[in-house]
Design a protein around this motif. Structure first.
Motif, PDB file in Angstrom:
ATOM      1  N   LEU A   1       1.446  -0.270   0.546  1.00 44.24           N
ATOM      2  CA  LEU A   1       2.546   0.090  -0.341  1.00 44.24           C
ATOM      3  C   LEU A   1       3.890  -0.239   0.303  1.00 44.24           C
ATOM      4  O   LEU A   1       4.797  -0.763  -0.350  1.00 44.24           O
ATOM      5  N   GLU A   2       3.994   0.048   1.592  1.00 40.95           N
ATOM      6  CA  GLU A   2       5.222  -0.238   2.333  1.00 40.95           C
ATOM      7  C   GLU A   2       5.470  -1.748   2.418  1.00 40.95           C
ATOM      8  O   GLU A   2       6.605  -2.206   2.243  1.00 40.95           O
ATOM      9  N   ALA A   3       4.422  -2.511   2.664  1.00 40.03           N
ATOM     10  CA  ALA A   3       4.555  -3.975   2.743  1.00 40.03           C
ATOM     11  C   ALA A   3       4.950  -4.550   1.381  1.00 40.03           C
ATOM     12  O   ALA A   3       5.759  -5.479   1.310  1.00 40.03           O
ATOM     13  N   GLU A   4       4.402  -3.960   0.329  1.00 41.25           N
ATOM     14  CA  GLU A   4       4.727  -4.412  -1.036  1.00 41.25           C
ATOM     15  C   GLU A   4       6.198  -4.154  -1.348  1.00 41.25           C
ATOM     16  O   GLU A   4       6.866  -4.980  -1.960  1.00 41.25           O
ATOM     17  N   ARG A   5       6.698  -3.004  -0.909  1.00 40.24           N
ATOM     18  CA  ARG A   5       8.107  -2.675  -1.142  1.00 40.24           C
ATOM     19  C   ARG A   5       9.025  -3.620  -0.376  1.00 40.24           C
ATOM     20  O   ARG A   5      10.091  -3.990  -0.853  1.00 40.24           O
ATOM     21  N   GLN A   6       8.618  -3.995   0.855  1.00 41.69           N
ATOM     22  CA  GLN A   6       9.444  -4.881   1.661  1.00 41.69           C
ATOM     23  C   GLN A   6       9.491  -6.289   1.075  1.00 41.69           C
ATOM     24  O   GLN A   6      10.525  -6.942   1.142  1.00 41.69           O
ATOM     25  N   THR A   7       8.363  -6.748   0.517  1.00 39.53           N
ATOM     26  CA  THR A   7       8.367  -8.088  -0.070  1.00 39.53           C
ATOM     27  C   THR A   7       9.141  -8.114  -1.378  1.00 39.53           C
ATOM     28  O   THR A   7       9.699  -9.134  -1.756  1.00 39.53           O
TER      29      THR A   7
END
Length: 158
Positions: free
Chosen positions: A150-156
């Motif tokens: 979820l965190e990686a998705e938000r960063q992308t």
């Protein structure tokens, strides 16, 4: 009695509503044994799993690990759980384990593990504690993986 029952229902509904706001809610509620009451309790007692350095740290926090006991060449074979963690979390875990045992299915790894320990002739408490530790390791892996994704998705997206 009716007033107490109604206030308990209101508190449980509020507990469920607040837990549903957490990002890991769906992941935890999908785990067998985590119900409308025990799922939010687990999330409340454990908190953010990212604060634990490893799955073993979470198991130790719950107090369902057996601490080492050795002196020189002596190493104990049978040890008690440490109980150094949260008693509320341990109680919730025992409730979850009783649900897992009652509604055990062949696709649940925790049930299969506990059933294997039971078949080995282990005492109820022993295989329940072992199942609770396995449940926590799975909980840690699933929730942490989900939160990191979820965190990686938000960063992308940003």
């Amino acid at each position: 009695m009716n007033a107490v029952y109604e206030s308990m229902a209101v508190l449980r509904a509020e507990m469920k509503r607040l837990a549903a706001l957490l990002p890991e809610y769906e992941v935890v509620m999908a785990m067998q044994g985590a119900g409308d009451i025990t799922g939010p309790k687990l999330m409340a007692e454990i908190g953010d799993v990212r604060r634990f350095t490893s799955k073993n740290a979470l198991v130790a926090f719950a107090g369902v690990d057996a601490p080492p006991f050795q002196s020189g060449s002596f190493e104990a074979k049978s040890r008690h759980v440490s109980k150094r963690g949260s008693p509320h979390l341990r109680r919730t875990l025992f409730k979850v384990m009783s649900v897992v045992l009652q509604r055990g299915s062949a696709d649940n790894p925790v049930y299969l593990f506990m059933d294997k320990k039971r078949a080995e002739g282990k005492h109820f408490y022993v295989y329940t504690v072992a199942g609770a530790a396995k449940f926590l390791r799975i909980y840690y892996a699933r929730v942490k993986e989900y939160l990191l994704a979820l965190e990686a998705e938000r960063q992308t997206a940003a």
